[in-house]
Scaffold this motif. Structure first.
Motif, PDB file in Angstrom:
ATOM      1  N   ILE A 140       0.837  -1.199   0.000  1.00  0.00           N
ATOM      2  CA  ILE A 140       0.000   0.000   0.000  1.00  0.00           C
ATOM      3  C   ILE A 140       0.872   1.249   0.000  1.00  0.00           C
ATOM      4  O   ILE A 140       0.600   2.238  -0.722  1.00  0.00           O
ATOM      5  N   LEU A 141       1.949   1.249   0.774  1.00  0.00           N
ATOM      6  CA  LEU A 141       2.853   2.406   0.792  1.00  0.00           C
ATOM      7  C   LEU A 141       3.456   2.635  -0.591  1.00  0.00           C
ATOM      8  O   LEU A 141       3.536   3.777  -1.075  1.00  0.00           O
ATOM      9  N   GLN A 142       3.886   1.570  -1.261  1.00  0.00           N
ATOM     10  CA  GLN A 142       4.454   1.687  -2.603  1.00  0.00           C
ATOM     11  C   GLN A 142       3.398   2.167  -3.591  1.00  0.00           C
ATOM     12  O   GLN A 142       3.674   3.033  -4.447  1.00  0.00           O
ATOM     13  N   GLN A 143       2.209   1.626  -3.482  1.00  0.00           N
ATOM     14  CA  GLN A 143       1.146   2.010  -4.400  1.00  0.00           C
ATOM     15  C   GLN A 143       0.704   3.443  -4.172  1.00  0.00           C
ATOM     16  O   GLN A 143       0.323   4.145  -5.124  1.00  0.00           O
ATOM     17  N   LYS A 144       0.746   3.909  -2.940  1.00  0.00           N
ATOM     18  CA  LYS A 144       0.419   5.317  -2.688  1.00  0.00           C
ATOM     19  C   LYS A 144       1.444   6.233  -3.331  1.00  0.00           C
ATOM     20  O   LYS A 144       1.096   7.313  -3.863  1.00  0.00           O
ATOM     21  N   ALA A 145       2.728   5.838  -3.325  1.00  0.00           N
ATOM     22  CA  ALA A 145       3.757   6.629  -4.011  1.00  0.00           C
ATOM     23  C   ALA A 145       3.514   6.650  -5.510  1.00  0.00           C
ATOM     24  O   ALA A 145       3.644   7.712  -6.172  1.00  0.00           O
ATOM     25  N   GLN A 146       3.146   5.510  -6.075  1.00  0.00           N
ATOM     26  CA  GLN A 146       2.830   5.456  -7.508  1.00  0.00           C
ATOM     27  C   GLN A 146       1.602   6.300  -7.825  1.00  0.00           C
ATOM     28  O   GLN A 146       1.534   6.954  -8.873  1.00  0.00           O
ATOM     29  N   TRP A 147       0.654   6.292  -6.910  1.00  0.00           N
ATOM     30  CA  TRP A 147      -0.547   7.095  -7.121  1.00  0.00           C
ATOM     31  C   TRP A 147      -0.207   8.591  -7.104  1.00  0.00           C
ATOM     32  O   TRP A 147      -0.712   9.375  -7.913  1.00  0.00           O
ATOM     33  N   ALA A 148       0.692   8.975  -6.172  1.00  0.00           N
ATOM     34  CA  ALA A 148       1.115  10.381  -6.135  1.00  0.00           C
ATOM     35  C   ALA A 148       1.853  10.752  -7.422  1.00  0.00           C
ATOM     36  O   ALA A 148       1.668  11.861  -7.980  1.00  0.00           O
ATOM     37  N   GLN A 149       2.666   9.854  -7.933  1.00  0.00           N
ATOM     38  CA  GLN A 149       3.358  10.099  -9.189  1.00  0.00           C
ATOM     39  C   GLN A 149       2.364  10.237 -10.332  1.00  0.00           C
ATOM     40  O   GLN A 149       2.507  11.125 -11.202  1.00  0.00           O
ATOM     41  N   ALA A 150       1.362   9.377 -10.328  1.00  0.00           N
ATOM     42  CA  ALA A 150       0.357   9.451 -11.395  1.00  0.00           C
ATOM     43  C   ALA A 150      -0.427  10.751 -11.312  1.00  0.00           C
ATOM     44  O   ALA A 150      -0.752  11.361 -12.347  1.00  0.00           O
ATOM     45  N   ARG A 151      -0.730  11.229 -10.119  1.00  0.00           N
ATOM     46  CA  ARG A 151      -1.433  12.504  -9.990  1.00  0.00           C
ATOM     47  C   ARG A 151      -0.562  13.651 -10.496  1.00  0.00           C
ATOM     48  O   ARG A 151      -1.057  14.603 -11.144  1.00  0.00           O
ATOM     49  N   ALA A 152       0.756  13.580 -10.201  1.00  0.00           N
ATOM     50  CA  ALA A 152       1.654  14.627 -10.704  1.00  0.00           C
ATOM     51  C   ALA A 152       1.706  14.612 -12.232  1.00  0.00           C
ATOM     52  O   ALA A 152       1.704  15.684 -12.896  1.00  0.00           O
ATOM     53  N   GLN A 153       1.725  13.452 -12.811  1.00  0.00           N
ATOM     54  CA  GLN A 153       1.724  13.352 -14.266  1.00  0.00           C
ATOM     55  C   GLN A 153       0.421  13.888 -14.850  1.00  0.00           C
ATOM     56  O   GLN A 153       0.412  14.505 -15.921  1.00  0.00           O
ATOM     57  N   VAL A 154      -0.685  13.660 -14.135  1.00  0.00           N
ATOM     58  CA  VAL A 154      -1.964  14.193 -14.590  1.00  0.00           C
ATOM     59  C   VAL A 154      -1.936  15.712 -14.563  1.00  0.00           C
ATOM     60  O   VAL A 154      -2.401  16.395 -15.516  1.00  0.00           O
TER      61      VAL A 154
END
Length: 390
Positions: A140-154
């Motif tokens: 979950i911690l790793q996926q939250k980091a990926q989610w933050a990266q995806a939001r930045a890309q958005v």
């Protein structure tokens, strides 16, 4: 000339006449009879009988008519059947027949190895599920980091699309005036469309990252539920391990013991019976014509057949909610066939008032003669009747 001689007269002899052997002797004279002694004795007996009758009548009037007795009475105790909760082979029996035990004392031990193995397995399952939770939380911690990266890309794609849209809108009027070429406008249009596609891809990536987080969180919740289930299984197995030692549920004495070492027992198998001899009570089955004046709390005199020299006392405790025939396996049906009236009996529970030493000698099943003194209620009833007539 001489006178003629005459024969002398016979002289009676004083010698008693000897009777002939064949004659019976005369009866001797009877002395005068003394005054009869039987009359005073009979008189005394009559007086004693009258006094005894008067005393008995007075006692019956004052006491006897209020005493209701029966010999259809037996001592009872609320015995407890000892049975295991788990299946297993008996490895040890701690008590002997007729032995006194206290509540919580061990009675029988069963083989516990299989339950200990199940307990270890349940513990291992708990540890495995806890490890799954830790791994899922790391994911979950790793996926939250990926989610933050995806939001930045958005966000970056959104800015790029905004810039491309503004450039296209700014150069579109210039084509009409000839200030710029169609090729330049086409390039701007292409840049704008690529920015839209990039934004859509980044938004999809952001949604996928959020979905993966939710899925992993669901796995964590599932693993936690599995931990709880495994913990419940461990507790149940722990109870099974404890239940391999069968303990006394009450204070009493061991009776009707049938358990043996090496015996395979199932849950509910009767091993022995615990009889609470210190809590013995009496059930007297009085006729229905005897319970009219009986009330709870009235004194009772008890005579146990096995203890003829001992007089016990008790008190009426309660009455059965129905006659004995009502609770029979096959109750009588008086509405069919010929009717024969039979006097019914009502079970009456009587509390035995005795010390611990005497109670040790009172065994369930012994026959007892019971006498209930109903004078208190009778006196109250007569007083109430007098008040009503007054």
């Amino acid at each position: 000339m001489s006178a003629p001689s005459s024969s002398p007269a016979p002289i009676p002899s004083s010698t008693p006449h000897t009777a002939s052997p064949s004659a019976s002797p005369p009866a001797p004279p009877q002395p005068p009879s003394p005054p009869s002694r039987r009359r005073p004795i009979l008189l005394l007996l009559g007086i004693a009988a009258l006094l005894g009758g008067a005393i008995y009548g007075a006692h019956w009037w004052r006491v006897g008519r209020f005493i209701e007795s029966t010999d259809d009475a037996y001592l009872k105790a609320d015995s407890v059947t000892v049975a295991p909760k788990v299946v297993g082979y008996v490895t040890e029996v701690f008590v002997q027949p007729n032995q006194a035990v206290k509540r919580g004392d061990p009675l029988v031990r069963l083989d516990r190895r299989q339950y200990e193995a199940m307990l270890a397995q349940a513990q291992a399952t708990i540890e495995a599920r806890k490890a799954d939770i830790q791994r899922a939380q790391a994911d979950i911690l790793q996926q939250k980091a990926q989610w933050a990266q995806a939001r930045a890309q958005v966000q970056s794609a959104t800015l790029a699309l905004t810039h491309a849209q503004q450039e296209f809108e700014r150069f579109a009027p210039l084509v009409a005036t000839g200030a710029t070429t169609e090729e330049r406008l086409a390039e701007l249009r292409n840049t704008r469309d690529q920015a839209k596609a990039t934004l859509a891809a980044n938004q999809a990536a952001e949604a996928a990252a959020a979905s993966r987080i939710q899925s992993t969180e669901a796995q964590v919740a599932q693993s936690k539920a599995q931990v709880q289930a495994a913990d419940a299984a461990r507790n149940q197995t722990h109870l099974d391990v404890d239940d391999t030692v069968v303990r006394a549920a009450i204070d009493g004495r061991v009776g009707d013991s049938t358990v043996r070492v090496g015996q395979l027992v199932q849950p509910g198998t009767r091993l022995m019976t615990l009889v609470p001899v210190q809590e013995v009570y009496l059930v007297a089955n009085f006729k229905e014509t005897q319970i009219g004046r009986m009330r709870a709390g009235q004194p009772v005199t008890l005579h146990v057949d096995a203890l003829p020299d001992l007089t016990l006392h008790g008190a009426v405790e309660s009455f059965s909610p129905g006659t004995g025939a009502q609770f029979a396996l096959l109750p009588s049906e008086n509405a069919t066939g010929n009717f024969t009236k039979i006097v019914q009996r009502v079970p009456v529970r009587i509390r035995v008032l005795a010390d611990a030493a005497v109670r040790e000698r009172l065994l369930p099943g012994l026959s007892v003669t019971t006498e209930v003194d109903t004078r208190e209620d009778a006196a109250t009833h007569q007083a109430a009747s007098g008040d009503q007539h007054g």
